[in-house]
Enzyme design. Sequence first.
Site, PDB file in Angstrom:
ATOM      1  N   HIS A 170       0.866  -1.184   0.000  1.00 20.67           N
ATOM      2  CA  HIS A 170       0.000   0.000   0.000  1.00 20.67           C
ATOM      3  C   HIS A 170       0.908   1.242   0.000  1.00 20.67           C
ATOM      4  CE1 HIS A 170      -4.140   1.590   1.072  1.00 20.67           C
ATOM      5  NE2 HIS A 170      -3.374   2.660   0.939  1.00 20.67           N
ATOM      6  N   HIS A 172       2.991   4.153   0.745  1.00 18.70           N
ATOM      7  CA  HIS A 172       3.242   4.870   1.995  1.00 18.70           C
ATOM      8  C   HIS A 172       4.688   5.324   2.065  1.00 18.70           C
ATOM      9  CE1 HIS A 172       4.801   0.856   2.990  1.00 18.70           C
ATOM     10  NE2 HIS A 172       5.463   1.405   3.991  1.00 18.70           N
TER      11      HIS A 172
END
Length: 346
Positions: A170, A172
């Site tokens: 994800h 980040h």
Amino acid sequence: MTGPSELRRDPAGVHWVIIAPERAKRPDEFEPRPLRKPGGSSAACPFCPGREDRTPPEVAAIRPSGSAPDGPGWNVRVVPNKFPAVGRPDRAAGAPSPGLFHSREGFGIHEVVIEAPDHGADFSSLSTVAAGAVVRTWRDRLRALEGEAAWAYVQLFKNHGREAGASLSHPHSQIVALPLVPGRIREEIDAAVRFRAEHGICLHCRVLAEEDAAGRRIILSDADHAVTAPFASRFPYEMHIHPRRHAARFAEIGDGEAEALGALFRTVLGRLRRSLEDPPFNLILHQAPARRPGDASAEEESLAYHWHFEILPVLTRAAGFEWATGIHINPVPPEKAAAVLRRDSA
Ligand SMILES: [Zn+2]
Ligand SMILES: [Zn+2]
Ligand SMILES: [Zn+2]
């Protein structure tokens, strides 16, 4: 939170390490290789919307709809790292222990910036507005942490891909606040201060002027930034992003500069992705430490040093020679890397 880790200084030298055994317990969604394929599953991702209770409570977020903290409706969300490399001990940091075996508690702050709600997003797939919001969030968190007297240096970085150290795909980035100025930052600043004492100009401004004139290592250039393949690139396709306006600190950029930088990151990371089939990379910020009242060297540092980002693709592995000498062996000349990354101007 008590930091389970420890900062240690090598008795024989100058380097510091962080001993962080708790980090071994991190979840790891990636299958063991190959990993160029889709970057892992969203099924158990703690950063996806709807799973806000799987992270510690957020410290900042961009919520255009005005939704409540720690629920869905965010575009960017900042949370403490659940498995921090450093933590904030319950008591104030003690004095460093005396003697040869110098250590202190792993005292610091470790935050995660979740850059988009979409698990499969990539920086280059964000809208210009969304990319600008990520850069603004970085700046705002750095400013906030630098405002706390405990932190001598706040480091922003991003690990993309498992070989680059990411354990979740994800999108980040991470921020670590430390009670010391790391040696690598100190070295770069000291070199810039020495150069200015001798030549009366910022080292980075001078390098940029020469790179502009030569052109061979310029990847991208606009009114606000230049992206170069540095002369002494340590890694194949290494890129540095330099603001054209001299400033020592990224944390002091304005909203307009943050927007422009977000757009630039989209372009540059998109080129890297397309040219090299989405390679793993580390993205790091280098800037001068925040100025503290009474710090006599800060004025000189702000004239001498020039903030920049470094993008370090992970295509080779440091081995015996690199570890022994600190001298990296790079099989791709930066002039060639610049030509490749310039060609893809989509
Ligand atoms: Zn996710
Ligand atoms: Zn400069
Ligand atoms: Zn640097």
